[in-house]
Write an enzyme that holds these catalytic residues in place. Structure first.
Site, PDB file in Angstrom:
ATOM      1  N   ALA B 131       0.841  -1.203   0.000  1.00 13.09           N
ATOM      2  CA  ALA B 131       0.000   0.000   0.000  1.00 13.09           C
ATOM      3  C   ALA B 131       0.870   1.246   0.000  1.00 13.09           C
ATOM      4  O   ALA B 131       1.424   1.617   1.038  1.00 13.09           O
ATOM      5  CB  ALA B 131      -0.935  -0.015   1.204  1.00 13.09           C
ATOM      6  N   PRO B 135      -5.157   8.919  -1.218  1.00 11.44           N
ATOM      7  CA  PRO B 135      -6.136   9.672  -2.010  1.00 11.44           C
ATOM      8  C   PRO B 135      -5.538  10.877  -2.737  1.00 11.44           C
ATOM      9  O   PRO B 135      -5.941  11.185  -3.849  1.00 11.44           O
ATOM     10  CB  PRO B 135      -7.154  10.129  -0.955  1.00 11.44           C
ATOM     11  CG  PRO B 135      -7.063   9.109   0.127  1.00 11.44           C
ATOM     12  CD  PRO B 135      -5.622   8.684   0.156  1.00 11.44           C
ATOM     13  N   GLY B 138      -0.564   9.523  -6.352  1.00  3.58           N
ATOM     14  CA  GLY B 138      -0.299   8.198  -6.904  1.00  3.58           C
ATOM     15  C   GLY B 138       1.133   8.136  -7.383  1.00  3.58           C
ATOM     16  O   GLY B 138       2.006   7.580  -6.734  1.00  3.58           O
ATOM     17  N   SER B 139       1.378   8.809  -8.497  1.00  5.42           N
ATOM     18  CA  SER B 139       2.727   8.789  -9.070  1.00  5.42           C
ATOM     19  C   SER B 139       3.759   9.431  -8.153  1.00  5.42           C
ATOM     20  O   SER B 139       4.875   8.944  -8.017  1.00  5.42           O
ATOM     21  CB  SER B 139       2.724   9.542 -10.402  1.00  5.42           C
ATOM     22  OG  SER B 139       1.749   9.019 -11.251  1.00  5.42           O
ATOM     23  N   ARG B 262       8.550  -4.503 -12.462  1.00  9.54           N
ATOM     24  CA  ARG B 262       8.039  -3.892 -13.703  1.00  9.54           C
ATOM     25  C   ARG B 262       8.074  -4.855 -14.882  1.00  9.54           C
ATOM     26  O   ARG B 262       7.093  -4.925 -15.633  1.00  9.54           O
ATOM     27  CB  ARG B 262       8.789  -2.596 -14.011  1.00  9.54           C
ATOM     28  CG  ARG B 262       8.288  -1.478 -13.132  1.00  9.54           C
ATOM     29  CD  ARG B 262       8.776  -0.100 -13.527  1.00  9.54           C
ATOM     30  NE  ARG B 262       8.127   0.865 -12.652  1.00  9.54           N
ATOM     31  CZ  ARG B 262       8.756   1.796 -11.941  1.00  9.54           C
ATOM     32  NH1 ARG B 262      10.063   1.931 -12.027  1.00  9.54           N
ATOM     33  NH2 ARG B 262       8.073   2.606 -11.164  1.00  9.54           N
ATOM     34  N   GLY B 361     -14.736  -7.083 -35.502  1.00 11.24           N
ATOM     35  CA  GLY B 361     -16.055  -6.541 -35.821  1.00 11.24           C
ATOM     36  C   GLY B 361     -17.036  -6.705 -34.675  1.00 11.24           C
ATOM     37  O   GLY B 361     -16.662  -6.586 -33.502  1.00 11.24           O
ATOM     38  N   GLU B 385       2.192   0.372 -10.977  1.00  8.59           N
ATOM     39  CA  GLU B 385       3.655   0.267 -10.874  1.00  8.59           C
ATOM     40  C   GLU B 385       4.369   1.250 -11.801  1.00  8.59           C
ATOM     41  O   GLU B 385       5.323   0.904 -12.487  1.00  8.59           O
ATOM     42  CB  GLU B 385       4.103  -1.167 -11.110  1.00  8.59           C
ATOM     43  CG  GLU B 385       3.537  -2.028  -9.988  1.00  8.59           C
ATOM     44  CD  GLU B 385       4.279  -3.307  -9.797  1.00  8.59           C
ATOM     45  OE1 GLU B 385       5.498  -3.305  -9.954  1.00  8.59           O
ATOM     46  OE2 GLU B 385       3.617  -4.286  -9.479  1.00  8.59           O
ATOM     47  N   GLY B 386       3.868   2.467 -11.806  1.00  7.06           N
ATOM     48  CA  GLY B 386       4.457   3.497 -12.652  1.00  7.06           C
ATOM     49  C   GLY B 386       3.698   3.582 -13.956  1.00  7.06           C
ATOM     50  O   GLY B 386       3.678   2.642 -14.741  1.00  7.06           O
ATOM     51  N   THR B 387       3.037   4.710 -14.163  1.00  9.65           N
ATOM     52  CA  THR B 387       2.289   4.896 -15.406  1.00  9.65           C
ATOM     53  C   THR B 387       3.277   4.990 -16.572  1.00  9.65           C
ATOM     54  O   THR B 387       4.484   5.085 -16.369  1.00  9.65           O
ATOM     55  CB  THR B 387       1.494   6.218 -15.369  1.00  9.65           C
ATOM     56  OG1 THR B 387       2.440   7.284 -15.195  1.00  9.65           O
ATOM     57  CG2 THR B 387       0.479   6.249 -14.251  1.00  9.65           C
TER      58      THR B 387
HETATM   59  C1  LIG Z   1      -6.369  -1.640 -10.386  1.00  8.55           C
HETATM   60  C2  LIG Z   1      -5.333  -0.879  -9.661  1.00  8.55           C
HETATM   61  C3  LIG Z   1      -4.488  -1.536  -8.776  1.00  8.55           C
HETATM   62  C4  LIG Z   1      -3.537  -0.827  -8.054  1.00  8.55           C
HETATM   63  N1  LIG Z   1      -2.754  -1.493  -7.142  1.00  8.55           N
HETATM   64  C5  LIG Z   1      -1.972  -0.771  -6.305  1.00  8.55           C
HETATM   65  C6  LIG Z   1      -1.309  -1.388  -5.208  1.00  8.55           C
HETATM   66  O1  LIG Z   1      -1.370  -2.598  -5.027  1.00  8.55           O
HETATM   67  N2  LIG Z   1      -0.600  -0.608  -4.350  1.00  8.55           N
HETATM   68  C7  LIG Z   1      -0.497   0.741  -4.530  1.00  8.55           C
HETATM   69  O2  LIG Z   1       0.148   1.373  -3.732  1.00  8.55           O
HETATM   70  N3  LIG Z   1      -1.095   1.354  -5.571  1.00  8.55           N
HETATM   71  C8  LIG Z   1      -1.829   0.627  -6.454  1.00  8.55           C
HETATM   72  N4  LIG Z   1      -2.462   1.265  -7.494  1.00  8.55           N
HETATM   73  C9  LIG Z   1      -2.267   2.703  -7.697  1.00  8.55           C
HETATM   74  C10 LIG Z   1      -1.441   3.014  -8.924  1.00  8.55           C
HETATM   75  O3  LIG Z   1      -0.100   2.637  -8.729  1.00  8.55           O
HETATM   76  C11 LIG Z   1      -1.612   4.493  -9.244  1.00  8.55           C
HETATM   77  O4  LIG Z   1      -2.933   4.657  -9.699  1.00  8.55           O
HETATM   78  C12 LIG Z   1      -0.644   4.982 -10.266  1.00  8.55           C
HETATM   79  O5  LIG Z   1       0.654   4.993  -9.733  1.00  8.55           O
HETATM   80  C13 LIG Z   1      -0.984   6.390 -10.767  1.00  8.55           C
HETATM   81  O6  LIG Z   1      -1.287   7.267  -9.753  1.00  8.55           O
HETATM   82  P1  LIG Z   1      -2.615   8.130  -9.805  1.00  8.55           P
HETATM   83  O7  LIG Z   1      -3.703   7.215 -10.169  1.00  8.55           O
HETATM   84  O8  LIG Z   1      -2.716   8.880  -8.550  1.00  8.55           O
HETATM   85  O9  LIG Z   1      -2.357   9.126 -11.003  1.00  8.55           O
HETATM   86  P2  LIG Z   1      -1.618  10.546 -10.906  1.00  8.55           P
HETATM   87  O10 LIG Z   1      -0.306  10.383 -10.260  1.00  8.55           O
HETATM   88  O11 LIG Z   1      -2.562  11.534 -10.356  1.00  8.55           O
HETATM   89  O12 LIG Z   1      -1.390  10.844 -12.449  1.00  8.55           O
HETATM   90  C14 LIG Z   1      -2.394  11.320 -13.335  1.00  8.55           C
HETATM   91  C15 LIG Z   1      -1.804  11.404 -14.735  1.00  8.55           C
HETATM   92  O13 LIG Z   1      -0.678  12.288 -14.747  1.00  8.55           O
HETATM   93  C16 LIG Z   1       0.488  11.657 -15.184  1.00  8.55           C
HETATM   94  N5  LIG Z   1       1.619  12.165 -14.410  1.00  8.55           N
HETATM   95  C17 LIG Z   1       1.787  12.117 -13.079  1.00  8.55           C
HETATM   96  N6  LIG Z   1       2.969  12.647 -12.730  1.00  8.55           N
HETATM   97  C18 LIG Z   1       3.568  13.064 -13.861  1.00  8.55           C
HETATM   98  C19 LIG Z   1       4.818  13.681 -14.184  1.00  8.55           C
HETATM   99  N7  LIG Z   1       5.719  13.996 -13.230  1.00  8.55           N
HETATM  100  N8  LIG Z   1       5.099  13.924 -15.465  1.00  8.55           N
HETATM  101  C20 LIG Z   1       4.219  13.618 -16.427  1.00  8.55           C
HETATM  102  N9  LIG Z   1       3.039  13.022 -16.210  1.00  8.55           N
HETATM  103  C21 LIG Z   1       2.708  12.753 -14.932  1.00  8.55           C
HETATM  104  C22 LIG Z   1       0.250  10.188 -14.949  1.00  8.55           C
HETATM  105  O14 LIG Z   1       1.011   9.398 -15.835  1.00  8.55           O
HETATM  106  C23 LIG Z   1      -1.238  10.077 -15.221  1.00  8.55           C
HETATM  107  O15 LIG Z   1      -1.437   9.942 -16.589  1.00  8.55           O
HETATM  108  C24 LIG Z   1      -3.400   0.565  -8.252  1.00  8.55           C
HETATM  109  C25 LIG Z   1      -4.209   1.208  -9.167  1.00  8.55           C
HETATM  110  C26 LIG Z   1      -5.179   0.522  -9.841  1.00  8.55           C
HETATM  111  C27 LIG Z   1      -6.049   1.264 -10.796  1.00  8.55           C
END
Ligand SMILES: Cc1cc2nc3c(=O)[nH]c(=O)nc-3n(C[C@H](O)[C@H](O)[C@H](O)COP(=O)(O)OP(=O)(O)OC[C@H]3O[C@@H](n4cnc5c(N)ncnc54)[C@H](O)[C@@H]3O)c2cc1C
Lengths: 362, 408
Positions: B131, B135, B138-139, B262, B361, B385-387
């Site tokens: 975890a 809220p 994320g990133s 990753r 289709g 694990e990192g977008t």
């Molecule tokens: C099904 C699911 C399972 C998950 N499992 C886990 C888990 O087990 N443990 C856990 O801790 N988390 C988990 N996550 C969370 C997941 O790791 C985060 O959703 C993800 O890291 C992105 O964070 P965010 O959703 O807050 O997006 P944000 O960080 O708010 O990002 C929004 C957008 O902005 C982009 N962005 C953000 N920062 C930058 C930057 N510096 N430069 C350019 N673009 C940027 C992102 O790529 C994204 O497109 C899970 C999520 C989902 C949906």
């Protein structure tokens, strides 16, 4: 076991080729492009590296310990093309004859042809593959080879034939009476082999390319390399794709260097995500293409037909190099458009990989 | 250089393939439609298999021998590609230490490894989870606001974690654990962020929400609330000192976990996309359409070109993934390559699965077939694990030689 490390020999070859490309080829690239020539001294220096000799077994005068390897060939092709594509194609042109003879030639053909390429100095090789019409594909040549008594009669038009004037032999690819792809080693001066004007192209300025016409060009049966010539053109595609990777790598590294120097809006341009992400994608795509092509090369070395693997890697590399060279120029902005920088040359050279066929060999 | 599969790899793939075909595919649609239910038969079967495997390994029976180069990471990826080919959501639900386990493995002390992993495969099925996400972030994981305060022999945790994969099964359905990231001092940034092992049954730890998702619905994704949750002092991973960059147990040390996970995420996406491409190829074959790899440019149909492109893209992603694994197995630093694999796979599997829906289709769009599901399952590859963007950042920093301060 899946493993991406080079063996010792590959490592050594790679280092040799990479440093030669950086120290000798790259510095000569722009002038070669502007003057449309490859300097004699560079050709001599490259010959000393033994890149051709090293692919021919000792029995025929070379010093290779094993059959020519497509993987090793790809390493050499990528390394030299990172220096310059046109020069790389010139330097490796002997392989256009040597590789087909080694792969498909009879013992007699090997004895007759190979020693000529293993002398003191560089001897250019050539291959006539491409034809001047749309919808060309190497499995569907329009150039024909008709059985005639004890020999063959070749008819058709070819283009982008490298070094055709200077090469003592041209390997001509044609469809035989059964529609099969065949390769013929045609000596220069054979009646009916008409060498046309030097062609001027978008890129590859330094490489001598000619159109040729085959008009009732008669060759003896011994000129035909027996077996499936498609195999040769798949090997050629792997060599060519490796060169595409080399051009992409050159572009990428140059763009990275520039991005770290150029100031925009108070930071370096590389610190802007729009550029940084472009570079990240360029790096990823270059690596991906290289791996895909190595896999195809490795398959050929295993004796597999690898039609699918080669086709996929070839397409991928041709697309990749266009995107990467184009983005590489974009990183430099307007400066990329100016001939002081090599970027525009790489765009012009890179654009050709979807077109080229058979101008490189392993 | 070698592109052949070792005996061990072939064995691993065959085993996983069997599980995918006989245990996962048959229930795949059901657990997609019935979200928040538990396939216990599947869990139990997988658990027994893992147990047997763990016993065999601890008895020394299944060691990979004294080969010069290990292929452990590579084998894991190959196995996971097969399992995700079976069903990506079910694969994520297999009772195992999961990402939490990876963290313990990477930075835990020998005693912690023994305590949390040594006897993991005993008794009833268990899950581990990790975890990080909260809220408000994320990133940007240095924004961790969940706090950890030392009181006597305990750490007291407070905060809210969201999107925790397998959190529900780890805490509510088993005697599992969750590795929770928390800060010792918010003013100290990265250096103060630590991870803590929170066992199931810890008072004050509650699962407060189960997410409804687009795909991988068999996998639970939950919110965890930590309200004065007390855990033993030695449940901290790494040191409690607020150390600077680079040392083990630091933020960077935990981030290094991702170098091995990753490629695994990439492999799971590749499994899903491969499933879709295989089905599309079958659908085409039934219509008498075969892919002619060496057809002339104008003979080749758009369909053939699309399929060839997808095959090449998928293999490119796979090879980048294998490369990242190979480097890890050789003990080489692979952060750049791990991110390349993840970024490439994220894009490719998303596009491939979407394209397969298109090319099939009306069949592709219908829930009678699995293509639409696989499209929904594939997308997550590009997020967790990192977008895509975060991995691009990592690659760009690596090739440009920039720190996170210089490029962010
Ligand atoms: C099904 C699911 C399972 C998950 N499992 C886990 C888990 O087990 N443990 C856990 O801790 N988390 C988990 N996550 C969370 C997941 O790791 C985060 O959703 C993800 O890291 C992105 O964070 P965010 O959703 O807050 O997006 P944000 O960080 O708010 O990002 C929004 C957008 O902005 C982009 N962005 C953000 N920062 C930058 C930057 N510096 N430069 C350019 N673009 C940027 C992102 O790529 C994204 O497109 C899970 C999520 C989902 C949906």
């Amino acid at each position: 076991m899946i493993d991406f490390e080079f063996d010792e020999e590959q490592q050594l070859i790679r280092e040799t080729v990479t440093s030669f490309a950086a120290e000798r080829v790259r510095p000569a690239a722009r002038e070669a492009d502007e003057t449309a020539t490859v300097a004699e001294s560079l050709v001599d220096a490259a010959w000393e590296l033994g890149l051709i000799q090293g692919s021919v077994p000792e029995a025929y005068g070379g010093y290779a310990s094993q059959a020519p390897s497509a993987v090793t060939g790809a390493l050499i092709a990528e390394g030299l093309a990172e220096g310059d594509l046109a020069i790389a194609l010139h330097l490796l042109s002997p392989r256009l004859v040597v590789d087909p003879v080694l792969v498909l030639g009879t013992e007699q053909q090997k004895q007759d042809l190979l020693p000529a390429y293993l002398g003191e100095r560089f001897v250019p090789g050539s291959a006539a593959v491409l034809e001047p019409h749309i919808n060309f594909h190497f499995t569907r040549m329009r150039t024909t080879a008709r059985r005639d008594g004890g020999g063959w009669v070749l008819d058709g038009d070819k283009c982008m034939v490298p070094l055709a004037k200077a090469a003592p032999w041209i390997v001509v690819y044609a469809a035989d009476d059964s529609g099969a792809l065949a390769a013929f080693v045609v000596p220069s001066g054979t009646p009916g082999l008409e060498i046309g004007e030097r062609e001027k192209m978008l890129g590859l300025h330094a490489l001598e390319l000619y159109s040729i016409a085959l008009r009732g060009c008669r060759v003896p049966d011994s000129a035909r390399l027996p077996g499936d010539a498609a195999k040769l053109l798949r090997r050629a595609r792997v060599a060519q794709s490796a060169m595409a990777v080399g051009v992409a790598k050159a572009t990428l590294d140059y763009a990275i260097g520039y991005a770290k120097e150029r100031d925009v809006f108070g930071v370096k341009v590389g610190q802007k995500q729009a550029i940084a992400f472009m570079l990240a994608d360029m790096a990823t795509e270059t690596d991906a293409a290289r791996l895909l092509n190595w896999e195809a090369a490795w398959n050929l070395d295993q004796g597999n037909e690898a039609a699918r693997e080669v086709a996929l890697a070839h397409r991928y590399c041709a697309d990749m190099v266009m995107t990467v060279t184009d983005n590489g120029l974009q990183v430099l902005g307007g400066h990329g458009f100016i001939r002081d920088h090599p970027s525009e040359m790489w765009v012009r050279n890179g654009r050709g990989f979807a077109t080229f066929e058979g101008i490189a060999s392993i | 250089m070698d592109f052949s599969l070792s005996k061990a790899a072939q064995g691993r793939i065959a085993m996983a393939r069997m599980a995918a075909e006989s245990l996962m595919r048959p229930i795949s649609r059901q657990y997609d439609e019935e979200e928040h239910t538990d396939p216990w038969d599947f869990f139990n079967t997988m658990w027994e298999a893992s147990k047997a495997n763990a016993e065999a390994t601890s008895l020394g029976g299944k060691k990979s021998g004294d080969k010069k180069v290990s292929e452990n990471t590579l084998l894991a990826c190959m196995q996971i590609e097969e399992l995700a080919w079976g069903d990506a959501g079910l694969y994520l639900s297999i009772p195992n230490p999961g990402l939490g386990g990876a963290a313990v493995q990477a930075v835990g002390t020998p005693e912690q490894k023994q305590r949390f992993l040594g006897s993991f495969y005993k008794g009833k099925p268990k899950w581990g989870a990790m975890a990080i996400t909260e809220p408000h972030f994320g990133s940007d994981s240095k924004q961790v606001a969940t706090t950890a305060v030392r009181e006597g022999d305990e750490w007291v945790l407070n905060g809210t974690k969201i999107f925790c994969t397998a959190g529900h099964r780890a805490l509510n359905e088993s005697d599992g654990f969750v590795v929770v990231w928390a800060t010792l001092d918010r003013s100290k940034g990265r250096a103060a962020i630590k991870s803590f092992i929170v066992p199931a049954g810890t008072p004050g730890v509650t699962v407060t929400r189960l997410e409804d998702k687009m795909g991988i619905r068999a996998s639970d994704t939950v919110t965890i609330t930590l309200d004065n949750a007390r855990i033993p002092a030695d449940n901290i991973l790494g040191t409690a000192e607020i150390v600077e960059k680079g040392s083990t147990g630091s933020f960077g040390g935990v981030m290094a976990t991702f170098d091995s996970t990753r490629p695994i995420v990439a492999a799971s996406g590749i499994g899903v996309a491969r499933a879709a491409l295989e089905v599309l190829t079958q659908v085409l074959a039934e219509q008498g359409i075969a892919i002619r790899y060496e057809a002339g440019p104008s003979e080749q149909t758009v369909l053939e070109r699309e399929v060839m492109n997808m095959e090449a893209q998928l293999q490119a992603a796979r090879l980048l993934t294998w490369k990242a694994c190979n480097m890890m197995d050789r003990g080489q630093r692979n952060s750049r390559e791990a991110s390349m694999a993840k970024a490439k796979a994220g894009t490719v599997v998303t596009r491939v699965t979407q394209k397969c829906v298109e090319l099939a289709g009306a069949l592709g769009y219908s829930r009678k077939m699995m293509l639409e599901k696989w499209m929904r399952d594939a997308k997550i590859t590009d997020i967790y694990e990192g977008t895509q963007q975060i991995n691009q950042l990592i690659i760009a920093r690596s090739i440009l030689g920039y720190s996170s301060g210089e490029l962010n």
